[in-house]
Write a protein that holds these residues in place. Sequence first.
Motif, PDB file in Angstrom:
ATOM      1  N   PHE A 196      34.056  38.975  13.903  1.00  0.00           N
ATOM      2  CA  PHE A 196      32.899  38.198  14.337  1.00  0.00           C
ATOM      3  C   PHE A 196      33.322  36.799  14.790  1.00  0.00           C
ATOM      4  O   PHE A 196      32.807  36.266  15.771  1.00  0.00           O
ATOM      5  CB  PHE A 196      31.846  38.095  13.228  1.00  0.00           C
ATOM      6  N   THR A 197      34.273  36.202  14.075  1.00  0.00           N
ATOM      7  CA  THR A 197      34.771  34.875  14.446  1.00  0.00           C
ATOM      8  C   THR A 197      35.458  34.921  15.808  1.00  0.00           C
ATOM      9  O   THR A 197      35.255  34.036  16.646  1.00  0.00           O
ATOM     10  CB  THR A 197      35.729  34.343  13.357  1.00  0.00           C
TER      11      THR A 197
ATOM     12  N   ALA B 209      34.894  37.119  18.176  1.00  0.00           N
ATOM     13  CA  ALA B 209      33.845  37.351  19.178  1.00  0.00           C
ATOM     14  C   ALA B 209      33.083  36.059  19.488  1.00  0.00           C
ATOM     15  O   ALA B 209      32.790  35.772  20.659  1.00  0.00           O
ATOM     16  CB  ALA B 209      32.888  38.430  18.689  1.00  0.00           C
ATOM     17  N   LYS B 210      32.784  35.267  18.468  1.00  0.00           N
ATOM     18  CA  LYS B 210      32.114  33.973  18.685  1.00  0.00           C
ATOM     19  C   LYS B 210      32.982  33.060  19.540  1.00  0.00           C
ATOM     20  O   LYS B 210      32.481  32.361  20.420  1.00  0.00           O
ATOM     21  CB  LYS B 210      31.809  33.281  17.349  1.00  0.00           C
ATOM     22  N   TYR B 211      34.285  33.069  19.278  1.00  0.00           N
ATOM     23  CA  TYR B 211      35.209  32.254  20.060  1.00  0.00           C
ATOM     24  C   TYR B 211      35.157  32.677  21.538  1.00  0.00           C
ATOM     25  O   TYR B 211      35.074  31.839  22.437  1.00  0.00           O
ATOM     26  CB  TYR B 211      36.635  32.390  19.510  1.00  0.00           C
TER      27      TYR B 211
ATOM     28  N   ARG C 266      32.740  34.233  23.128  1.00  0.00           N
ATOM     29  CA  ARG C 266      31.431  33.925  23.719  1.00  0.00           C
ATOM     30  C   ARG C 266      31.230  32.431  23.966  1.00  0.00           C
ATOM     31  O   ARG C 266      30.375  32.048  24.745  1.00  0.00           O
ATOM     32  CB  ARG C 266      30.297  34.473  22.849  1.00  0.00           C
ATOM     33  N   SER C 267      32.050  31.590  23.338  1.00  0.00           N
ATOM     34  CA  SER C 267      31.921  30.144  23.551  1.00  0.00           C
ATOM     35  C   SER C 267      32.978  29.612  24.525  1.00  0.00           C
ATOM     36  O   SER C 267      33.093  28.403  24.715  1.00  0.00           O
ATOM     37  CB  SER C 267      32.020  29.405  22.213  1.00  0.00           C
TER      38      SER C 267
ATOM     39  N   ARG D 206      34.089  34.400  29.121  1.00  0.00           N
ATOM     40  CA  ARG D 206      32.982  34.366  28.167  1.00  0.00           C
ATOM     41  C   ARG D 206      32.133  35.641  28.234  1.00  0.00           C
ATOM     42  O   ARG D 206      31.562  36.064  27.248  1.00  0.00           O
ATOM     43  CB  ARG D 206      32.128  33.130  28.455  1.00  0.00           C
TER      44      ARG D 206
ATOM     45  N   GLU E 233      23.955  40.748  13.448  1.00  0.00           N
ATOM     46  CA  GLU E 233      25.040  39.808  13.732  1.00  0.00           C
ATOM     47  C   GLU E 233      25.652  40.084  15.112  1.00  0.00           C
ATOM     48  O   GLU E 233      25.969  39.159  15.855  1.00  0.00           O
ATOM     49  CB  GLU E 233      26.113  39.854  12.645  1.00  0.00           C
TER      50      GLU E 233
ATOM     51  N   GLN F 240      23.254  38.578  17.649  1.00  0.00           N
ATOM     52  CA  GLN F 240      23.302  37.113  17.641  1.00  0.00           C
ATOM     53  C   GLN F 240      24.534  36.588  18.376  1.00  0.00           C
ATOM     54  O   GLN F 240      24.456  35.590  19.087  1.00  0.00           O
ATOM     55  CB  GLN F 240      23.308  36.581  16.209  1.00  0.00           C
ATOM     56  N   ILE F 241      25.660  37.263  18.208  1.00  0.00           N
ATOM     57  CA  ILE F 241      26.914  36.812  18.815  1.00  0.00           C
ATOM     58  C   ILE F 241      26.994  37.228  20.282  1.00  0.00           C
ATOM     59  O   ILE F 241      27.596  36.541  21.091  1.00  0.00           O
ATOM     60  CB  ILE F 241      28.122  37.362  18.017  1.00  0.00           C
TER      61      ILE F 241
END
Length: 133
Positions: A67-68, A70-72, A74-75, A82, A100, A103-104
Amino acid sequence: MNFLQDASILVAEDNLVNQILIKKILKKWHVRNLVIASDGQEAIDEFERGEFDVVLIDIQMPVFDGFTVAKYIRSNKDPHKREIPILIFSASSYHEIKNEMDQIGINDFVEKPFTPEALIGKLTEYLNSKDIS
């Protein structure tokens, strides 16, 4: 399956047996570029170094979890990077992690243990519609 011959795929998976299985499956389908990362930090480093058409990420990995990572992704400042399709590997049920994922902005889910057919089916869905160059 010719579209796989032009594909560049990043796989983040810490389990050696799964790494070998994924590599065997994707090499059989003649994936052009396959990069395997063994932990979340390595996945982020490889993502920054390369250009990929899809990213497959295990949820539970050392250093950073899926998840971390994936967040990276997407940002990321680069809009092309992205928006890359992200598929998550998990032994959890889809319903346990769906919120989750949404959200991501994770595109899809590959249940573990996975079959070659399930993996190729998901890749087909995300790569066949993409203009891979």
